[in-house]
Design a protein around this motif. Structure first.
Motif: not given
Length: 509
Positions: A235-243
């Motif tokens: 999710g981080l690498f896909k959307n540049k958004r993660a927790v």
């Protein structure tokens, strides 16, 4: 035969009802896409984001239980040789998830139900250390009265083929950050970790809105697998958004490619997870989530974002982590959790990522900015640092004071208690009108009686010029130093007077 259904909750979470997602056909590989935003002119007071929590998620779900008729035999088998099962179970879980298998039968291992937490921790360790595995941190299981029979991973996608597409996104993200440090000196591991870390916090955003939505959907039992991606490196690498969970998994994966040994540390009370890394034989904490400081401000009625970071939790000792919880509350995910002791303070002063604001002797926090590497030099962009100021209500408050007119600086070397920085342009001496070259001394720690030496070289002959002798600075202080360059053929170098070893050879300004 007795059958029952029980849900055991980890991290105060509810049962996830997400179905595997179908993978989108268009794969966007990782690149830097966040828009560049210019801060308002002059020094501007900004309140920065608080330290987020709530970004760690895991669940273990009992799916069926059967009364066992051979309790004594199970207990005996476990006692005679089953207590050290973590390594074997780790390998079996890895192969199961990699092959996208629905279930893993572990009945022959005779693992008692009392070891369920250890089983779940092993499952989490597999996923934390292998971001290419497309399962989320939820594990179903079946049991008899005393032992665990089957483990049933839960997957983001429906097939190995879709997993492979997602893995391409993860691999692209890892490679993006490795490419940023490809031209750096091979043995400059800390420098590479710093540049990657700063690009990481600059390029990615904490997924607070998605996390709020997750909690809402969880309460309504309407979660989807896409909602779960904020907890993953994918999710981080896909959307540049993660927790925090997705952040720490992704950063550990990048550092692993550098050869840096890592571990994970969590506090379930805070619902927060971060990293530990071993550098030069010693362990240090690193919390990239709390280092990520996204500054939001309003200009002409429009909300704008400055994305950058601080280094308050970059390679620090346990003494800097008091706000992460008591030692008794921490859990480590490592091959040998007992050896992860972060007591060394080597990187807490006199490095280019140190420095920041102080008030009445109390450290307020590191400077807001990023460090990158170009043309064989570190590029330091200090956009601001925290200061105490009187708020509208008349009380002292901590603000981020933006240094918006300050250009990027380039490090030449580290001196005792600070950094010698050069900027990218010439200036003019207001008294003489002569062209001068500007440099800055930036204090990374409280410093007394600093002598700064500059080397001037002409046709191979070196002249030493002392500027700023016996100066004292508080941490975060900066002093601009100018000197004439009107003698043709001179090249200016910066060095430290007390002859401490710099991070690299001095560079021409």
């Amino acid at each position: 035969m007795i059958k029952r259904l029980l849900v055991i909750l980890c991290c105060l979470s509810l049962l996830l009802s997400a179905a595997p997602a179908a993978f989108a056909e268009d794969i966007t590989l990782y690149s830097e896409e966040l828009p560049a935003v210019t801060a308002p002119g002059g020094k501007t007071s900004i309140v920065v984001d608080e330290k987020p929590t709530g970004g760690m998620r895991s669940k273990v779900i009992l799916e069926s239980a059967v009364l066992d008729e051979h309790i004594s035999e199970i207990s005996s088998a476990y006692a005679s040789g089953g207590v050290d099962f973590e390594k074997s179970l780790y390998d079996m879980l890895y192969e199961t998830i990699k092959g996208h298998k629905d279930s893993l039968n572990i009945s022959s291992m005779n693992i008692p139900v009392s070891q369920l937490e250890t089983v779940m921790d092993t499952y989490l360790k597999v996923l934390y250390e292998h971001p290419e595995l497309m399962a989320y941190t939820q594990l179903g299981y079946t049991q008899t009265t005393e032992k665990i029979i089957n483990l049933n991973p839960k997957y983001l996608f429906t097939s190995v083929a879709e997993d492979d597409k997602a893995r391409a996104v993860v691999e692209s993200g890892i490679q993006y950050y490795l490419d940023l440090v490809a031209d750096m000196p091979k043995d400059d591991i800390v420098g590479k970790m710093l540049v990657i870390h700063d690009a990481f916090v600059k390029n990615n955003v904490y997924a607070q809105e998605e996390l709020d939505s997750y909690y809402s959907k969880e309460n309504n039992n309407t979660l989807t697998a896409e909602d779960w991606t904020i907890f993953t490196a994918y999710g981080l690498f896909k959307n540049k958004r993660a927790v925090c969970q997705g952040n720490s998994i992704a950063l550990a994966a990048i550092y692993k490619r550098l050869g840096v040994e890592g571990a994970f540390c969590s506090n379930e009370k805070k619902n927060h997870i971060w990293n530990c890394f071993k550098v030069n034989g010693k362990w240090y904490y690193l919390d990239e989530t709390w280092n990520d400081k996204t500054v939001r401000y309003t200009e002409d009625g429009v909300t704008k974002i400055l994305s950058g970071g601080q280094h308050d939790y970059f390679l620090v000792s346990e003494g800097k982590m008091a706000d992460h919880g008591d030692e008794s509350e921490l859990k480590f995910y490592s091959d040998d959790p007992d050896v992860v002791k972060c007591t060394d303070t080597e990187f807490e002063a006199n490095h280019i990522f140190n420095g920041g604001g102080s008030y009445n002797g109390e450290f307020l926090g590191g400077y807001f900015g990023t460090v990158s590497y170009e043309n064989s030099r570190y590029k330091i962009e200090i956009m601001g640092q925290p200061e105490m100021r009187t708020g509208d209500d008349g009380t002292l408050q901590k603000y981020m004071i933006l240094w918006n007119s300050t250009p990027p600086f380039y490090s030449s070397c580290i001196v005792s208690g600070g950094i010698l920085l050069s900027d990218s342009y010439n200036g003019t001496d207001s008294s003489s009108g002569n062209t001068v070259r500007l440099a800055m001394y930036y204090a990374t720690d409280d410093t007394e009686n600093v002598d700064i030496l500059f080397d001037l070289k002409l046709n191979g002959r070196q002249l030493n010029v002392l500027r700023g002798g016996s100066k004292s600075f508080s941490r975060g202080a900066a002093k601009v130093i100018g000197f004439s360059l009107d003698i043709a053929g001179y090249t200016l170098y910066m060095w430290n007077f007390d002859r401490q070893k710099p991070v690299s050879q001095p560079r021409a300004l």
